[in-house]
Design an enzyme around this catalytic site. Structure first.
Site, PDB file in Angstrom:
ATOM      1  N   HIS A  41       0.813  -1.104  -0.044  1.00  0.00           N
ATOM      2  CA  HIS A  41      -0.009  -0.025  -0.035  1.00  0.00           C
ATOM      3  C   HIS A  41       0.769   1.263  -0.117  1.00  0.00           C
ATOM      4  O   HIS A  41       1.945   1.199   0.704  1.00  0.00           O
ATOM      5  CB  HIS A  41      -0.682   0.011   1.249  1.00  0.00           C
ATOM      6  CG  HIS A  41      -1.840  -1.156   1.269  1.00  0.00           C
ATOM      7  ND1 HIS A  41      -2.079  -1.604   2.691  1.00  0.00           N
ATOM      8  CD2 HIS A  41      -2.313  -2.061   0.341  1.00  0.00           C
ATOM      9  CE1 HIS A  41      -2.951  -2.800   2.364  1.00  0.00           C
ATOM     10  NE2 HIS A  41      -3.033  -2.906   1.181  1.00  0.00           N
ATOM     11  N   LYS A  74       6.359   6.031   7.401  1.00  0.00           N
ATOM     12  CA  LYS A  74       5.783   5.048   8.437  1.00  0.00           C
ATOM     13  C   LYS A  74       6.791   4.842   9.334  1.00  0.00           C
ATOM     14  O   LYS A  74       8.221   4.482   8.859  1.00  0.00           O
ATOM     15  CB  LYS A  74       5.125   3.799   7.897  1.00  0.00           C
ATOM     16  CG  LYS A  74       3.968   3.951   7.055  1.00  0.00           C
ATOM     17  CD  LYS A  74       3.378   2.710   6.281  1.00  0.00           C
ATOM     18  CE  LYS A  74       2.248   3.138   5.689  1.00  0.00           C
ATOM     19  NZ  LYS A  74       1.518   2.060   5.038  1.00  0.00           N
ATOM     20  N   TYR A 108       1.975   1.164  13.903  1.00  0.00           N
ATOM     21  CA  TYR A 108       2.802   1.862  13.046  1.00  0.00           C
ATOM     22  C   TYR A 108       2.238   3.495  13.036  1.00  0.00           C
ATOM     23  O   TYR A 108       0.988   3.508  13.044  1.00  0.00           O
ATOM     24  CB  TYR A 108       2.935   1.608  11.550  1.00  0.00           C
ATOM     25  CG  TYR A 108       1.491   1.244  10.844  1.00  0.00           C
ATOM     26  CD1 TYR A 108       1.245   2.305   9.892  1.00  0.00           C
ATOM     27  CD2 TYR A 108       0.922   0.150  10.960  1.00  0.00           C
ATOM     28  CE1 TYR A 108      -0.115   2.277   9.269  1.00  0.00           C
ATOM     29  CE2 TYR A 108      -0.338  -0.151  10.198  1.00  0.00           C
ATOM     30  CZ  TYR A 108      -0.924   1.028   9.416  1.00  0.00           C
ATOM     31  OH  TYR A 108      -1.883   0.828   8.919  1.00  0.00           O
ATOM     32  N   ASP A 141      -6.757  -6.288  -2.101  1.00  0.00           N
ATOM     33  CA  ASP A 141      -5.121  -6.485  -2.309  1.00  0.00           C
ATOM     34  C   ASP A 141      -4.873  -7.422  -3.445  1.00  0.00           C
ATOM     35  O   ASP A 141      -3.729  -7.163  -4.114  1.00  0.00           O
ATOM     36  CB  ASP A 141      -4.621  -7.001  -1.200  1.00  0.00           C
ATOM     37  CG  ASP A 141      -4.185  -5.716  -0.011  1.00  0.00           C
ATOM     38  OD1 ASP A 141      -4.812  -4.582  -0.413  1.00  0.00           O
ATOM     39  OD2 ASP A 141      -3.956  -5.950   1.162  1.00  0.00           O
TER      40      ASP A 141
END
Length: 187
Positions: free
Chosen positions: A62, A72, A132, A168
């Site tokens: 992603h 991130k 995260y 996905d």
């Protein structure tokens, strides 16, 4: 806390260096001054927590398009994952390159991934929890992704028959992404 650069420019592996005693351990998971000394000054605006129940779950790859690209800071609080990241920065010498790192609740490591990367992971154990931080807001209109098993990227995933979402599983290839977008210009 030990921060060291990885092969892809701007990506850093972070060893949290816990201090153990008879009660357990203490570890610092973020220190603004230490991060600043590595040029990793970010204003973290969200922290996300995901649970994947089964081993072999793949999430990703992603990313978000500008102006909503995001850095991130990823760590595992329970279980183990193989964390994967792909450089999509059009002006990067490692454009299209990828790397991976095993993150576990025992190895006390994190990975810092800068803006302009696709990111995903595969669970190596049941009941994995991943936490995260991100430095930009989530914008559904700007979300993008790459197919996890893209033949041109040749990512060495630790699973061949994953548990994966329909969304996905239908993500485009790196070739399609490159022909349609060229790459990402980081804002």
């Amino acid at each position: 806390m030990i921060i060291k650069p990885r092969d892809l420019a701007g990506v850093y592996e972070i060893d949290l260096s816990p201090v153990f005693d008879s009660r357990g351990y203490f570890k610092r998971v973020y220190d603004e001054e230490i991060f600043k000394s590595f040029g990793l000054e970010r204003h973290w605006i969200q922290e996300n927590h995901s649970l994947s129940v089964k081993k072999g779950t793949v999430r990703g790859l992603h990313f978000q398009f500008p102006p909503f690209t995001e850095s991130k800071l990823v760590r595992v609080t329970k279980g183990a994952i193989m964390d994967v990241f792909v450089d999509l920065r059009i002006d990067s010498p490692t454009f299209g390159g990828w790397d991976r790192i095993e993150l576990t609740d025992d190895n006390h490591k994190m990975i810092y991934i800068p803006r302009g990367f696709a990111h995903g992971f595969c669970t190596l154990t049941d009941s994995c929890e991943v936490v995260y931080k991100v430095d930009n807001v989530y914008s559904p209109q700007h979300e993008g992704g790459l197919f996890w098993m893209d033949e041109s990227l040749r990512i060495n995933w630790p699973v061949t028959n994953p548990i994966i979402s329909n969304k996905d599983a239908a993500l485009p290839s790196f070739k399609d992404f490159s022909s349609n977008h060229g790459g990402i210009i980081v804002n």
